[in-house]
Motif scaffolding. Structure first.
Motif, PDB file in Angstrom:
ATOM      1  N   UNK A 105      30.566  36.965  38.627  1.00 22.38           N
ATOM      2  CA  UNK A 105      31.333  38.204  38.428  1.00 22.38           C
ATOM      3  C   UNK A 105      31.792  38.865  39.726  1.00 22.38           C
ATOM      4  N   UNK A 106      31.148  38.549  40.836  1.00 25.20           N
ATOM      5  CA  UNK A 106      31.480  39.201  42.105  1.00 25.20           C
ATOM      6  C   UNK A 106      32.325  38.316  43.019  1.00 25.20           C
ATOM      7  N   UNK A 107      32.847  37.216  42.502  1.00 27.46           N
ATOM      8  CA  UNK A 107      33.616  36.299  43.341  1.00 27.46           C
ATOM      9  C   UNK A 107      34.927  36.954  43.767  1.00 27.46           C
ATOM     10  N   UNK A 108      35.079  37.174  45.062  1.00 31.78           N
ATOM     11  CA  UNK A 108      36.242  37.894  45.586  1.00 31.78           C
ATOM     12  C   UNK A 108      37.536  37.115  45.359  1.00 31.78           C
ATOM     13  N   UNK A 109      37.471  35.791  45.522  1.00 29.72           N
ATOM     14  CA  UNK A 109      38.676  34.977  45.362  1.00 29.72           C
ATOM     15  C   UNK A 109      39.178  35.025  43.918  1.00 29.72           C
ATOM     16  N   UNK A 110      38.249  34.954  42.961  1.00 31.24           N
ATOM     17  CA  UNK A 110      38.637  35.010  41.551  1.00 31.24           C
ATOM     18  C   UNK A 110      39.209  36.384  41.193  1.00 31.24           C
ATOM     19  N   UNK A 111      38.582  37.436  41.726  1.00 30.41           N
ATOM     20  CA  UNK A 111      39.083  38.793  41.461  1.00 30.41           C
ATOM     21  C   UNK A 111      40.489  38.972  42.013  1.00 30.41           C
ATOM     22  N   UNK A 112      40.688  38.538  43.243  1.00 34.92           N
ATOM     23  CA  UNK A 112      42.003  38.662  43.876  1.00 34.92           C
ATOM     24  C   UNK A 112      43.052  37.857  43.123  1.00 34.92           C
ATOM     25  N   UNK A 113      42.676  36.631  42.711  1.00 33.36           N
ATOM     26  CA  UNK A 113      43.611  35.791  41.974  1.00 33.36           C
ATOM     27  C   UNK A 113      43.974  36.378  40.628  1.00 33.36           C
ATOM     28  N   UNK A 114      42.959  36.931  39.939  1.00 40.63           N
ATOM     29  CA  UNK A 114      43.212  37.547  38.634  1.00 40.63           C
ATOM     30  C   UNK A 114      44.158  38.736  38.771  1.00 40.63           C
ATOM     31  N   UNK A 115      43.953  39.527  39.809  1.00 42.40           N
ATOM     32  CA  UNK A 115      44.829  40.675  40.052  1.00 42.40           C
ATOM     33  C   UNK A 115      46.259  40.214  40.317  1.00 42.40           C
ATOM     34  N   UNK A 116      46.393  39.140  41.081  1.00 36.56           N
ATOM     35  CA  UNK A 116      47.718  38.608  41.394  1.00 36.56           C
ATOM     36  C   UNK A 116      48.422  38.113  40.134  1.00 36.56           C
ATOM     37  N   UNK A 117      47.677  37.445  39.249  1.00 37.90           N
ATOM     38  CA  UNK A 117      48.249  36.943  38.002  1.00 37.90           C
ATOM     39  C   UNK A 117      48.672  38.097  37.097  1.00 37.90           C
ATOM     40  N   UNK A 118      47.804  39.116  37.006  1.00 38.92           N
ATOM     41  CA  UNK A 118      48.144  40.283  36.182  1.00 38.92           C
ATOM     42  C   UNK A 118      49.416  40.962  36.686  1.00 38.92           C
TER      43      UNK A 118
END
Length: 578
Positions: A105-118
């Motif tokens: 849940x705290x993976x920075x790369x996944x969070x950043x990627x999800x934000x970019x996709x949204x």
């Protein structure tokens, strides 16, 4: 010492850092091929290289292979998401990023990627004149939402469920998720109806506790006689309950599992005949392909390889009919591959291992496939060995060489090498043909192989030195000649070696094009080998004696090591002779 796969991996990382993505892909591919077991990191690295050069199709394939090998490694999912994003499949990319966040849940790369996709989804929706949440954002972010839900008898009870309240809060943060939540929880539909001010009838399970329920209507009173007669009539007609099919199936399944457990116990005790009987009985009781796979395992351990193959084939046939999980069918194919391997039929073994991997890719079967392929290759090499045919190929190569048919000579010498891989002459002769074709690196490789086969084969050293000389690798040429001198204990090749050494020394220190004499001497004075000789205390002493008594140098020249160093200094112009 680093393995071959690790060395290729390091090269790939270096190329990637330099943005040489094609070279990085080549290096990672070699690392994957050299790796003894499937390595998820190598596939991830190659996926990143493909993505960097915008080859998202191959990037996605490698990312999925990475996930297949290591389903719990977060980076595999972020690689997959990045490839999907590059292909424009934003919804699938979002799903992949969410899978990554489930693992970490705290993976920075996944969070950043999800934000970019949204943001990309929102941008596309804006271009279409819509919003990605289909207008649900305003509804769920109404400041009076909680008051409206509490006031409605249809939704007030929902607020007593903390999990449901938390779900609503998540929808407020991401209204686009409402459609997905609606599929899994029909209460979301009721909430939306209340917020919209419409009335809908929910199916069973979606109504609240306060909705009225149908009450059973009482029957009209009947005459006592009639009632008594009815009761008497019913008493004369007892209803026999038929046994339920589910109960029978459950019973058979349970008995089959008991037989399987007995078979496993006998298998562990290496009582394979007894184990086979229990597995056969289990199959007769209940058609589960697992029992046939267990039976095949017992037959394999017993040594009945043909019986094992037939049982596995039956398991595959029955499994197809029963629509058994492909993973179980893959085991049957894999065991057939192992049985054929033990029978020595490498071609059939490779065929069935590949069929197993087609059903379900597992590291275990992949390693077995690589092992049998390597063993087959070695067996093919050994089977092809024939000294008589090797000699014929050598004679043919010699004739073609004399006729100046260099490509034909290479082909003939290659056939000789295959027929007699331990004969150094094949490599040495092919090296000579490569030199004629100006393929000097290949010639050097063949000379190295000849020396590996026969360290005392002086002709291979000389051919290697000649190749280096033509390539203007004078230092390597001299080093090779030094090795040749050590092996030439009878001095049969002394003149040829020394002649080539003198040419290499002269060429090494001669003036380069456009270079003045002063520049030449300056370059020579900085030569590492020359500097090392001049700083050697022993050589300093010898050179000091030579200044006082030049004749003393002749005595020192009898030492082979000293002679080499003095010859180098003479060639460099440091020592001048009259």
């Amino acid at each position: 010492m680093a393995s071959e796969a690790d060395q290729y991996k390091a090269q790939g990382n270096d190329f990637f850092a330099k943005k040489q993505y094609d070279d990085a892909i080549t290096a990672f591919t070699k690392a994957i091929e050299a790796s003894p077991a499937p390595n998820h990191i190598l596939y991830s690295n190659r996926s990143g290289s493909y993505a960097s050069k915008k080859d998202f199709e191959n990037a996605l394939k490698d990312a999925e292979e990475c996930i297949q090998i290591s389903p719990t490694w977060v980076k595999g999912y972020t690689r997959k998401a990045a490839a999907l994003h590059g292909q424009g499949d934003l919804v699938s990319a979002r799903d992949a990023y969410e899978e990554a966040l489930k693992l970490d849940p705290n993976n920075a790369q996944a969070k950043s990627g999800l934000k970019s996709v949204d943001e990309a989804i929102a941008s596309e929706a804006a271009q279409d004149g819509t919003t990605p949440d289909m207008g649900l954002g305003g509804m769920f972010n109404d400041r009076n939402i909680w008051a409206k839900l509490a006031a409605s008898p249809k939704t007030s009870a929902y607020l007593a469920d903390p999990g449901f309240v938390e779900k609503l809060k998540r929808i407020q943060q991401n209204p686009a998720a409402a459609s997905q939540e609606m599929m899994s929880d029909p209460r979301i539909m009721q909430v939306m109806a209340v917020l919209l001010g419409i009335d809908i009838t929910m199916p069973n399970g979606g109504t609240n506790a306060e909705e009225p329920k149908d009450s059973p209507m009482p029957d009209a009173p009947k005459p006592a006689a009639s009632s008594s007669s009815s009761s008497s009539s019913k008493a004369k007609e007892p209803v026999e309950e038929e046994p339920k099919e589910e109960d029978e199936n459950t019973k058979k399944k349970g008995e089959a599992e008991e037989e399987k457990a007995k078979g496993n116990k006998e298998y562990k005790a290496r009582n394979f005949d007894a184990a086979r009987k229990h597995y056969e009985k289990a199959w007769d009781l209940w058609q589960d392909v697992t029992y046939l796979n267990n039976l095949a395992a017992a037959e394999f351990e017993k040594g009945d390889l043909e019986g094992c193959i037939k049982t596995c084939e039956k398991a595959i046939e029955e499994g197809r009919a029963l629509r058994t999980d492909y993973k179980i069918i893959a085991k049957s194919f894999g065991r057939i591959g192992t049985a054929y391997h033990k029978l020595g039929d490498f071609d059939r073994s490779i065929e069935y291992y590949n069929r197993s991997l087609t059903e379900h890719r597992t590291p275990d079967v992949l390693m077995k496939l690589r092992a049998v392929e390597k063993e087959k290759k070695q067996k093919d090499v050994e089977t092809y060995i024939d000294p008589e045919k090797a000699e014929k190929a050598r004679e043919e190569g010699n004739a073609l060489f004399k006729a100046a048919d260099w490509p034909g000579a290479v082909k003939a010498y290659t056939e000789m090498i295959k027929r007699a891989p331990g004969d150094a002459r094949g490599y040495s002769n092919r090296a000579a043909a490569y030199v004629k074709l100006l393929s000097f690196p290949e010639a050097v490789k063949d000379c190295d192989m000849a020396i590996e086969k026969d360290p005392n084969f002086i002709r291979a050293y000389i051919r290697k030195a000649n190749a280096y000389f033509t390539m203007r690798e004078y230092t390597k040429c001299i080093e090779t000649l030094n090795d040749a001198s050590e092996k030439d204990t009878k001095h049969e090749n002394y003149s040829e070696i020394e002649s080539l050494r003198a040419k290499a020394l002269s060429a090494r220190f001669q003036a380069q094009e456009g270079e003045t004499e002063e520049q030449t001497m300056e370059r020579i004075s900085k030569d590492p080998e020359v500097v090392a000789i001049l700083q050697d205390p022993v050589m300093q002493s010898i050179l000091g004696q030579a200044r006082e008594n030049p004749a003393a140098l002749n005595d020192h020249m009898k030492n082979p090591e000293v002679r080499k160093k003095i010859q180098l200094l003479v060639a460099a112009g440091i020592i001048r002779t009259r």
